[in-house]
Write an enzyme that holds these catalytic residues in place. Structure first.
Site, short mmCIF file in Angstrom:
data_model
loop_
_atom_site.label_atom_id
_atom_site.label_comp_id
_atom_site.label_asym_id
_atom_site.label_seq_id
_atom_site.Cartn_x
_atom_site.Cartn_y
_atom_site.Cartn_z
N ASP A 115 0.82 -1.22 0.00
CA ASP A 115 0.00 0.00 0.00
C ASP A 115 0.85 1.27 0.00
OD1 ASP A 115 0.58 0.75 2.85
OD2 ASP A 115 -0.52 -1.09 3.25
N ASP A 129 6.61 -5.79 6.70
CA ASP A 129 5.21 -5.33 6.77
C ASP A 129 4.35 -6.40 6.13
OD1 ASP A 129 2.86 -3.93 6.89
OD2 ASP A 129 3.36 -2.53 5.27
N THR A 179 1.29 -9.51 5.95
CA THR A 179 -0.06 -9.85 6.36
C THR A 179 0.03 -10.86 7.49
OG1 THR A 179 -0.14 -11.59 4.68
CG2 THR A 179 -1.00 -9.43 4.05
#
Length: 284
Positions: free
Chosen positions: A88, A158, A160
């Protein structure tokens, strides 16, 4: 009368979290997972993967600032940073606020996440993907970590949650390759879930870190949409120097960096390493 639409996350047993969807911007399956971006009245735009909240416009600053500024300011001279995941662009956004960082490698398994984040969540990356210091690599983070011969001052994982494509980023093998890729005073930080709900994640990571690093612990940050209490961010380093940096030094580095974060402060940085008993008990 229009029927209310809710996104319900069932990541944890016996517990669910629902966010009302006021407008759906994106809903599609990529090769790896189902991606949604929708509007919520409290949190603004929300990104979910397989219905699990990954980040929101409203509260992402807490997670991204703490996973970034803590290791970079603790290190004090980080020039090369590796981001595993982070499609993101939020972590890249915060890393690139440090003018002292010369090169950022970002490894994201799913090009679809990057593409739609640029289109539907530009407020997260804020132009980070266009920064000349950023090298975006579309690859499995575990494969990259195994094969890279580069050294990094800070590695930020980073990821999930440890299900599906993110599972390999929680293995002893992955952490071993990461330890090899750190510079002498380098630091790795990881997303390790909410200990009250996901204690095994922290226990397993700390077991691996204790075998690999001289300094192995975690620090905490509370993010509203990551429910269940404070989130644990794993910390590993071949040296104890970075974590023992005093508040005065952190304040000087913070001032020199010219940052104006909404959550991180040098005082919060130091306090984040003070762990409650139930978290300490999860350490092997």
């Amino acid at each position: 009368m229009t029927k209310e639409v809710w996104n319900t996350e069932r990541l944890h047993d016996h517990f669910a979290q629902s966010l009302r969807v006021s407008e759906m911007y994106y809903d599609s399956k990529t090769e790896h997972q189902r991606l949604k971006v929708f509007q919520n009245g409290t949190f603004g735009r929300v990104l979910t993967l397989d219905d699990v909240v990954q980040t929101t416009e409203g509260d992402n600053f807490i997670y991204h600032e703490m996973l970034t500024h803590v290791p970079i300011l603790a290190h004090g001279a980080a020039k090369r940073v590796l981001i595993i995941g982070g499609g993101d662009g939020g972590i890249a956004r915060e890393v690139l606020k440090h003018a002292s960082v010369e090169h950022v490698t970002m490894v994201e398994i799913d090009a679809g996440v990057v593409d739609f984040s640029k289109e539907y969540l530009p407020m997260l990356s804020q132009g980070a993907f266009d920064d000349a210091r950023l090298n975006l690599v579309i690859n499995d983070g575990a494969v990259f970590m195994k094969e890279t011969e580069d050294k990094f001052d800070v590695i930020i994982v980073d990821s999930t949650d440890p299900i599906g494509p993110g599972e390999v980023l929680f293995t002893d093998t992955f952490y071993g390759h990461a330890a090899r890729a750190l510079t002498e005073d380098g630091i790795i930080v990881t997303q390790n879930g909410v200990p009250f709900m996901q204690g095994d994640e922290l226990t397993n990571t700390m077991r691996a870190f204790q075998a690999l690093f001289q300094d192995a612990t975690c620090y905490l940050a509370t993010i509203p949409t990551y429910v269940g209490g404070p989130m644990a961010l794993g910390w590993g380093s071949h040296s104890t120097k970075a974590r023992s940096v005093d508040l005065t030094t952190l304040e000087a580095r913070f001032a020199a960096a010219g940052l104006s974060p909404d959550y991180y402060t040098p005082e919060v940085h130091k306090a984040a390493f003070a762990l409650p008993g139930y978290v300490k008990k999860l350490f092997p």
